[in-house]
Design a protein around this motif. Structure first.
Motif, mmCIF file in Angstrom:
data_model
loop_
_atom_site.group_PDB
_atom_site.id
_atom_site.type_symbol
_atom_site.label_atom_id
_atom_site.label_comp_id
_atom_site.label_asym_id
_atom_site.label_seq_id
_atom_site.Cartn_x
_atom_site.Cartn_y
_atom_site.Cartn_z
ATOM 1 N N ILE A 1 15.341 -26.545 10.462
ATOM 2 C CA ILE A 1 16.591 -27.108 9.930
ATOM 3 C C ILE A 1 16.403 -26.688 8.364
ATOM 4 O O ILE A 1 15.472 -26.786 7.797
ATOM 5 C CB ILE A 1 16.689 -28.619 9.929
ATOM 6 C CG1 ILE A 1 18.142 -29.243 9.475
ATOM 7 C CG2 ILE A 1 15.641 -29.295 9.722
ATOM 8 C CD1 ILE A 1 18.134 -30.455 9.858
ATOM 9 N N ASP B 1 18.516 -28.522 2.919
ATOM 10 C CA ASP B 1 19.706 -29.402 2.606
ATOM 11 C C ASP B 1 20.339 -30.149 3.742
ATOM 12 O O ASP B 1 21.416 -30.786 3.737
ATOM 13 C CB ASP B 1 20.629 -28.316 1.990
ATOM 14 C CG ASP B 1 21.270 -27.492 2.959
ATOM 15 O OD1 ASP B 1 20.993 -27.562 4.231
ATOM 16 O OD2 ASP B 1 22.138 -26.545 2.381
ATOM 17 N N GLY B 2 19.443 -30.000 4.789
ATOM 18 C CA GLY B 2 19.963 -30.673 6.190
ATOM 19 C C GLY B 2 21.242 -30.119 6.827
ATOM 20 O O GLY B 2 21.569 -30.527 7.883
ATOM 21 N N TYR C 1 20.778 -26.452 12.116
ATOM 22 C CA TYR C 1 19.709 -26.216 12.555
ATOM 23 C C TYR C 1 19.714 -25.393 13.906
ATOM 24 O O TYR C 1 20.737 -25.166 14.487
ATOM 25 C CB TYR C 1 19.189 -27.775 13.089
ATOM 26 C CG TYR C 1 19.775 -28.537 14.371
ATOM 27 C CD1 TYR C 1 19.646 -27.976 15.820
ATOM 28 C CD2 TYR C 1 21.154 -29.282 14.212
ATOM 29 C CE1 TYR C 1 20.105 -28.740 16.757
ATOM 30 C CE2 TYR C 1 21.962 -29.695 15.364
ATOM 31 C CZ TYR C 1 21.310 -29.496 16.578
ATOM 32 O OH TYR C 1 21.921 -29.933 17.712
#
Length: 70
Positions: free
Chosen positions: A17, A20-21, A24
């Motif tokens: 991932i 920055d999120g 994924y």
């Protein structure tokens, strides 16, 4: 990128991932337990430990950061 190890189906798998999120992807998904992932300094390779009950031991695997060529 960071590596995460969610537990599903009784095995641990490695997911990547972005920091920055966002986005994924599955890096490993086999019938074994993968753990302790680490990236190479240039982030092109990933190394991790895999326990394979079939052979009864841990092994170190290295492949491309996207999970190919493991």
């Amino acid at each position: 990128m960071s590596a995460l190890i969610p537990n599903d189906d009784g095995h641990t798998h490695i997911f990547a991932i972005r920091s920055d999120g966002a986005n994924y992807e599955i890096v490993t998904y086999v019938s074994a337990n993968d753990s302790y992932p680490t990236y190479s300094p240039d982030s092109t390779k990933i190394a991790f430990q895999r326990y394979d009950a079939g052979i009864g031991r841990y092994q170190i695997y290295v492949g491309n950061a996207d999970g190919t060529n493991v």
